[in-house]
Design an enzyme around this catalytic site. Structure first.
Site, short mmCIF file in Angstrom:
data_model
loop_
_atom_site.label_atom_id
_atom_site.label_comp_id
_atom_site.label_asym_id
_atom_site.label_seq_id
_atom_site.Cartn_x
_atom_site.Cartn_y
_atom_site.Cartn_z
N LYS A 125 0.83 -1.21 0.00
CA LYS A 125 0.00 0.00 0.00
C LYS A 125 0.86 1.26 0.00
CE LYS A 125 -4.16 -2.14 1.79
NZ LYS A 125 -3.68 -3.52 1.68
N LYS A 160 -8.37 2.32 4.81
CA LYS A 160 -7.88 0.94 4.77
C LYS A 160 -6.69 0.77 5.71
CE LYS A 160 -7.01 1.27 0.28
NZ LYS A 160 -6.52 0.98 -1.10
N ARG A 210 -6.31 -5.24 -12.23
CA ARG A 210 -5.01 -5.81 -11.90
C ARG A 210 -4.18 -5.86 -13.18
NH1 ARG A 210 -2.93 -9.15 -8.16
NH2 ARG A 210 -3.72 -7.50 -6.77
N ARG A 225 -11.65 -6.24 -11.75
CA ARG A 225 -12.41 -6.90 -10.69
C ARG A 225 -13.54 -5.95 -10.29
NH1 ARG A 225 -7.10 -7.49 -7.33
NH2 ARG A 225 -6.98 -5.43 -8.28
N ARG A 233 -16.00 -3.01 -2.71
CA ARG A 233 -14.72 -3.65 -3.00
C ARG A 233 -14.83 -4.55 -4.23
NH1 ARG A 233 -13.99 -6.61 2.59
NH2 ARG A 233 -16.17 -7.07 2.03
N ASP A 273 -2.57 -2.25 -9.10
CA ASP A 273 -4.02 -2.12 -8.98
C ASP A 273 -4.39 -0.71 -9.41
OD1 ASP A 273 -4.16 -4.67 -8.07
OD2 ASP A 273 -4.60 -4.17 -5.99
N GLU A 281 -2.61 0.43 -5.37
CA GLU A 281 -1.65 -0.44 -4.69
C GLU A 281 -0.63 -0.95 -5.71
OE1 GLU A 281 -3.12 -3.62 -2.29
OE2 GLU A 281 -4.74 -2.42 -1.41
N ASN A 283 1.36 -4.39 -5.87
CA ASN A 283 1.48 -5.71 -5.26
C ASN A 283 2.79 -6.37 -5.67
OD1 ASN A 283 -1.44 -6.42 -4.07
ND2 ASN A 283 -1.65 -5.17 -5.92
#
Length: 315
Positions: A125, A160, A210, A225, A233, A273, A281, A283
């Site tokens: 994050k 978050k 993603r 997503r 979410r 993301d 984000e 990842n």
């Protein structure tokens, strides 16, 4: 090659969607040997290299019993041609300790992907802070008042925790501020825990994309997503629907701007993301969505990754 996957216990894999499984399957298809261990298995002692009791396995092709264990020796990590670090978050102290053991293995001659020091330097994050030109207005703080001020300024925000995964612990607070105080208490724990707050991005209705980047190059397709029902979410673990689609020009440009920089630091595989045109984000621990993209588009992400792993291991 002789490959070691450092990952969560094999018995918990959901092979119909697991990206680590997809990597293993492609590696075995090419004739590579596969072993696995978990981070608690790693150990080092004076006078010896980093070792682990590893599970040597063969994939069976049977979804009900997807692997066969062929051996369980204790081996030095330097005996493997490549080590693939795929341990899922949380990015906690034990995760960091594991990366230090993997860094020691590197000093002894092992090749680890993603590079352990790069994992430590890029908490998923907080890694976005390096790229403010690509992110939505964001606050990182332990101050409850700073969170309230940020909400007053932006009206519609997402809060978050820094150590969650799969959408865990994410809250949306709209202009009415409903439950803001309670949410701050839950996440902030009276100033003991750092919280990230971001301006809400309405483009989430089109999906939290993603974007996979392998060896600095974006994969041609991403997985959007999309939140379902009243859910904010888009994470698949939170019930989001995954829809594979070609990269937009904007997403490709973003990935091409950031990807080579991260690859040069030892991050062979990265998952960006992106909501709208904003990165939320970065990842690096165990990016997923290999199988969803492959199944829906035919883009062979596992093959792209093993190609890059083979080249990196040879280098």
């Amino acid at each position: 090659m002789n490959l070691l996957f450092v990952a969560d216990p094999l018995e918990g894999f959901k092979t119909y969607k697991d990206s680590t499984f997809a990597m293993m399957r492609e590696a075995q298809r090419r004739g590579h040997r596969i072993a696995a261990c978990d981070t608690p298995d790693l150990r080092w002692q004076t006078g010896s290299p980093v070792v682990a009791p590893v599970r040597e396995i063969e994939l069976t092709g049977d979804p009900a019993q997807w692997f066969r264990q062929t051996g369980h020796p204790t081996r030095a990590l330097t005996e493997f041609d490549a080590i693939v670090m795929r341990k899922d978050p949380p990015f906690d102290a034990e995760f960091i300790y594991a990366t230090h053991l993997l860094s020691q293995a590197e000093r002894e001659g092992a090749k680890v992907f993603n590079k352990p020091s790069a994992l430590r330097e890029h908490p998923e994050k907080l890694a976005i802070l390096e790229f403010p030109q690509f992110i939505t207005p964001t606050l990182v703080t332990r101050s409850a008042q700073a969170i309230r001020d940020f909400h007053a300024q932006h009206q519609d925000v997402i809060l978050k925790p820094l150590d969650g995964m799969g959408g865990m612990g994410i809250f949306r607070v709209k202009a009415d501020g409903l439950n803001l105080g309670s949410i701050i208490e839950t996440l902030n724990q009276d100033g003991a825990t750092t919280v990230m707050v971001q301006r809400y991005l309405p483009q989430i209705s089109e999906g939290d994309k993603r974007v996979l980047v392998i060896a600095g190059k974006p994969v041609p397709h991403c997985l959007a997503r999309i939140p379902q029902g009243n859910e904010v979410r888009g994470n698949l673990a939170a019930g989001g629907k995954g829809v594979a689609q070609p990269l937009s020009d904007a997403d490709r440009a973003t990935a091409e701007a950031i990807g080579p920089l991260l690859a040069a630091r030892g991050l062979l595989l990265v998952g960006l993301d992106i909501i709208g045109t904003s990165i939320t984000e970065i990842n690096v621990t165990s990016p997923t969505c290999f199988q969803e993209i492959h199944d829906q588009t035919g883009c062979d992400v596992p093959a792209l990754f093993i190609d890059a792993l083979e080249a990196a291991a040879r280098g």
